[in-house]
Motif scaffolding. Structure first.
Motif, PDB file in Angstrom:
ATOM      1  N   SER A   1       0.823  -1.203   0.000  1.00  0.00           N
ATOM      2  CA  SER A   1       0.000   0.000   0.000  1.00  0.00           C
ATOM      3  C   SER A   1       0.859   1.257   0.000  1.00  0.00           C
ATOM      4  CB  SER A   1      -0.920  -0.013   1.225  1.00  0.00           C
ATOM      5  OG  SER A   1      -1.763   1.115   1.238  1.00  0.00           O
ATOM      6  N   TYR A   2       1.913   1.259   0.807  1.00  0.00           N
ATOM      7  CA  TYR A   2       2.806   2.420   0.867  1.00  0.00           C
ATOM      8  C   TYR A   2       3.573   2.618  -0.440  1.00  0.00           C
ATOM      9  CZ  TYR A   2       2.002   2.362   5.930  1.00  0.00           C
ATOM     10  OH  TYR A   2       1.430   2.392   7.177  1.00  0.00           O
ATOM     11  N   ILE A   3       3.999   1.526  -1.059  1.00  0.00           N
ATOM     12  CA  ILE A   3       4.754   1.639  -2.314  1.00  0.00           C
ATOM     13  C   ILE A   3       3.854   2.158  -3.439  1.00  0.00           C
ATOM     14  CG2 ILE A   3       6.052   0.364  -4.063  1.00  0.00           C
ATOM     15  CD1 ILE A   3       7.539   0.792  -1.432  1.00  0.00           C
ATOM     16  N   LEU A   4       2.600   1.712  -3.469  1.00  0.00           N
ATOM     17  CA  LEU A   4       1.659   2.235  -4.468  1.00  0.00           C
ATOM     18  C   LEU A   4       1.400   3.725  -4.245  1.00  0.00           C
ATOM     19  CD1 LEU A   4      -0.928  -0.676  -4.724  1.00  0.00           C
ATOM     20  CD2 LEU A   4       0.787  -0.018  -6.420  1.00  0.00           C
ATOM     21  N   PHE A   5       1.349   4.127  -2.977  1.00  0.00           N
ATOM     22  CA  PHE A   5       1.223   5.552  -2.661  1.00  0.00           C
ATOM     23  C   PHE A   5       2.430   6.323  -3.194  1.00  0.00           C
ATOM     24  CE2 PHE A   5       2.776   8.810   0.290  1.00  0.00           C
ATOM     25  CZ  PHE A   5       1.760   9.754   0.198  1.00  0.00           C
TER      26      PHE A   5
ATOM     27  N   PHE B   1      -6.397   0.075  11.942  1.00  0.00           N
ATOM     28  CA  PHE B   1      -5.153  -0.136  11.195  1.00  0.00           C
ATOM     29  C   PHE B   1      -5.437  -0.297   9.700  1.00  0.00           C
ATOM     30  CE2 PHE B   1      -3.020  -3.929   9.345  1.00  0.00           C
ATOM     31  CZ  PHE B   1      -1.844  -3.319   8.956  1.00  0.00           C
ATOM     32  N   ALA B   2      -6.459  -1.080   9.363  1.00  0.00           N
ATOM     33  CA  ALA B   2      -6.802  -1.311   7.957  1.00  0.00           C
ATOM     34  C   ALA B   2      -7.264  -0.020   7.290  1.00  0.00           C
ATOM     35  CB  ALA B   2      -7.886  -2.381   7.854  1.00  0.00           C
ATOM     36  N   MET B   3      -8.065   0.769   8.002  1.00  0.00           N
ATOM     37  CA  MET B   3      -8.561   2.016   7.427  1.00  0.00           C
ATOM     38  C   MET B   3      -7.426   3.001   7.152  1.00  0.00           C
ATOM     39  SD  MET B   3     -11.786   1.629   6.970  1.00  0.00           S
ATOM     40  CE  MET B   3     -11.306  -0.068   6.560  1.00  0.00           C
ATOM     41  N   VAL B   4      -6.487   3.100   8.092  1.00  0.00           N
ATOM     42  CA  VAL B   4      -5.383   4.048   7.934  1.00  0.00           C
ATOM     43  C   VAL B   4      -4.425   3.599   6.839  1.00  0.00           C
ATOM     44  CG1 VAL B   4      -3.369   5.054   9.074  1.00  0.00           C
ATOM     45  CG2 VAL B   4      -5.533   4.864  10.304  1.00  0.00           C
ATOM     46  N   VAL B   5      -4.037   2.332   6.881  1.00  0.00           N
ATOM     47  CA  VAL B   5      -3.018   1.819   5.964  1.00  0.00           C
ATOM     48  C   VAL B   5      -3.553   1.674   4.542  1.00  0.00           C
ATOM     49  CG1 VAL B   5      -1.539  -0.153   5.449  1.00  0.00           C
ATOM     50  CG2 VAL B   5      -1.730   0.674   7.780  1.00  0.00           C
ATOM     51  N   LEU B   6      -4.809   1.274   4.403  1.00  0.00           N
ATOM     52  CA  LEU B   6      -5.362   1.024   3.080  1.00  0.00           C
ATOM     53  C   LEU B   6      -6.070   2.239   2.488  1.00  0.00           C
ATOM     54  CD1 LEU B   6      -6.772  -2.583   3.602  1.00  0.00           C
ATOM     55  CD2 LEU B   6      -4.563  -1.902   2.660  1.00  0.00           C
ATOM     56  N   LEU B   7      -6.964   2.860   3.259  1.00  0.00           N
ATOM     57  CA  LEU B   7      -7.759   3.959   2.708  1.00  0.00           C
ATOM     58  C   LEU B   7      -6.956   5.246   2.581  1.00  0.00           C
ATOM     59  CD1 LEU B   7     -11.267   3.486   4.364  1.00  0.00           C
ATOM     60  CD2 LEU B   7     -10.418   2.664   2.169  1.00  0.00           C
ATOM     61  N   GLY B   8      -5.960   5.453   3.463  1.00  0.00           N
ATOM     62  CA  GLY B   8      -5.133   6.658   3.358  1.00  0.00           C
ATOM     63  C   GLY B   8      -4.395   6.733   2.028  1.00  0.00           C
TER      64      GLY B   8
ATOM     65  N   PHE C   1      -5.153   9.109  -1.737  1.00  0.00           N
ATOM     66  CA  PHE C   1      -4.201   9.913  -2.505  1.00  0.00           C
ATOM     67  C   PHE C   1      -4.007   9.347  -3.907  1.00  0.00           C
ATOM     68  CE2 PHE C   1       0.035  10.945  -4.049  1.00  0.00           C
ATOM     69  CZ  PHE C   1       0.003  12.327  -3.978  1.00  0.00           C
ATOM     70  N   ILE C   2      -3.977   8.024  -4.034  1.00  0.00           N
ATOM     71  CA  ILE C   2      -3.846   7.405  -5.356  1.00  0.00           C
ATOM     72  C   ILE C   2      -5.010   7.818  -6.251  1.00  0.00           C
ATOM     73  CG2 ILE C   2      -3.906   5.196  -6.577  1.00  0.00           C
ATOM     74  CD1 ILE C   2      -2.414   3.988  -4.165  1.00  0.00           C
ATOM     75  N   PHE C   3      -6.220   7.785  -5.701  1.00  0.00           N
ATOM     76  CA  PHE C   3      -7.411   8.191  -6.457  1.00  0.00           C
ATOM     77  C   PHE C   3      -7.309   9.654  -6.864  1.00  0.00           C
ATOM     78  CE2 PHE C   3     -11.778   9.820  -6.665  1.00  0.00           C
ATOM     79  CZ  PHE C   3     -12.319   8.948  -7.602  1.00  0.00           C
ATOM     80  N   PHE C   4      -6.916  10.514  -5.912  1.00  0.00           N
ATOM     81  CA  PHE C   4      -6.769  11.939  -6.205  1.00  0.00           C
ATOM     82  C   PHE C   4      -5.701  12.181  -7.265  1.00  0.00           C
ATOM     83  CE2 PHE C   4      -3.960  15.557  -5.238  1.00  0.00           C
ATOM     84  CZ  PHE C   4      -4.791  16.609  -5.592  1.00  0.00           C
ATOM     85  N   SER C   5      -4.567  11.489  -7.135  1.00  0.00           N
ATOM     86  CA  SER C   5      -3.449  11.695  -8.051  1.00  0.00           C
ATOM     87  C   SER C   5      -3.817  11.334  -9.482  1.00  0.00           C
ATOM     88  CB  SER C   5      -2.251  10.860  -7.591  1.00  0.00           C
ATOM     89  OG  SER C   5      -1.194  10.923  -8.528  1.00  0.00           O
ATOM     90  N   TYR C   6      -4.370  10.139  -9.681  1.00  0.00           N
ATOM     91  CA  TYR C   6      -4.651   9.700 -11.042  1.00  0.00           C
ATOM     92  C   TYR C   6      -5.854  10.402 -11.639  1.00  0.00           C
ATOM     93  CZ  TYR C   6      -1.010   6.215 -10.698  1.00  0.00           C
ATOM     94  OH  TYR C   6       0.214   5.605 -10.586  1.00  0.00           O
ATOM     95  N   CYS C   7      -6.810  10.821 -10.815  1.00  0.00           N
ATOM     96  CA  CYS C   7      -7.917  11.638 -11.327  1.00  0.00           C
ATOM     97  C   CYS C   7      -7.393  12.985 -11.810  1.00  0.00           C
ATOM     98  CB  CYS C   7      -8.978  11.838 -10.242  1.00  0.00           C
ATOM     99  SG  CYS C   7     -10.050  10.413  -9.982  1.00  0.00           S
ATOM    100  N   SER C   8      -6.466  13.574 -11.046  1.00  0.00           N
ATOM    101  CA  SER C   8      -5.865  14.849 -11.450  1.00  0.00           C
ATOM    102  C   SER C   8      -5.091  14.701 -12.754  1.00  0.00           C
ATOM    103  CB  SER C   8      -4.940  15.367 -10.344  1.00  0.00           C
ATOM    104  OG  SER C   8      -5.641  15.562  -9.143  1.00  0.00           O
ATOM    105  N   ILE C   9      -4.369  13.592 -12.884  1.00  0.00           N
ATOM    106  CA  ILE C   9      -3.596  13.355 -14.109  1.00  0.00           C
ATOM    107  C   ILE C   9      -4.524  13.172 -15.299  1.00  0.00           C
ATOM    108  CG2 ILE C   9      -2.065  11.703 -15.259  1.00  0.00           C
ATOM    109  CD1 ILE C   9      -0.733  11.235 -12.534  1.00  0.00           C
TER     110      ILE C   9
END
Length: 252
Positions: free
Chosen positions: A113-117, A203-210, A214-222
């Protein structure tokens, strides 16, 4: 407060895919082994190309290398046991080994999850800040951030294992899953699961949804930026005066 472990369970049984008929187990193991082999070959190829081609020694490829390493470890952790279950009828896993697998499942999932971020951040900076990109994300910077991600991801899964291991397991030892995870194990404990399930949920909400947000925001912006560029090119090709009136003046 952790409860004293009065467990009568010495091993767990992984059911794999519930409802799978015995005559299809050989096919399932063959398919899983094929997927595992292709995964190993593909990721090993990435490592080989990175080691032999100096032109690939760039920040984005360092991130992909980390993703490949995580993929290899996660596949080995999860697929190897379920393949042995269907291939060699070895569905049992020892008490301690199950918790070790649980730790690596959640740890490697966090790292992934962190690497994809980090990959989304890399692409976002490359598209929206191309001039600053070589200064902000150097190879050394990516290596430091990647190592930090591997280290930080260790904390929460280790906490989950430390809290779940001492619980009394005195009921069923059957895990309705292909591998040991926190939910699959703690539901078998002879105690109230709420104090242990809520931290795992947070833990799941923070690690996965966080990172996912940002991934959703980043690629939507792109995507929006690319569409704007395409629209500008289309308008320019049909009516350049709308884009640059100076062209029309020069033509006149």
């Amino acid at each position: 407060m952790a409860e004293e472990n009065q467990s009568t369970v010495i091993e767990f049984i992984l059911t794999g895919f519930p409802g799978l008929h015995s005559k299809y187990q050989g096919i399932a193991s063959a398919v899983l082994f094929l997927v595992y082999s292709l995964n190993m070959i593909g990721n090993a190829t990435i490592f080989f190309l990175f080691a032999t081609d100096r032109s690939l020694h760039k920040p984005m490829y360092h991130i992909i290398l980390n993703l490949s390493a995580c993929d290899i470890l996660f596949s080995t952790t999860t697929l190897s046991k379920i393949i042995s279950k269907y291939w060699f009828q070895s569905g049992t896993i020892s008490f301690t080994a199950c918790f070790v697998q649980m730790y690596f499942v959640h740890y490697l999932g966090s790292v992934n999850s962190y690497i994809l971020f980090l990959m989304a951040l890399d692409r976002y900076l490359a598209i929206f800040h191309p001039l600053r990109y070589p200064l902000v994300l150097k190879n050394s910077t990516i290596c430091i951030i990647s190592i930090t991600a591997w280290v930080i991801a260790n904390a929460a899964p280790l906490m989950l294992v430390i809290r779940a291991y001492p619980l009394p397991y005195c009921a069923s030892n059957i895990i309705n899953h292909c591998y040991c995870d926190h939910i699959g194990i703690t539901v078998l404990a002879c105690t109230d699961r709420a104090p242990y399930g809520f931290p795992a949920f947070v833990f799941a909400m923070v690690v996965l949804l966080g990172p996912l947000a940002f991934i959703f925001f980043s690629y939507c912006s792109i995507i929006i930026a690319v569409l704007k560029i395409a629209m500008a090119i289309m308008l320019y090709s049909h009516c350049p005066c709308m884009i640059n009136p100076l062209i029309c003046c020069l033509r006149a």
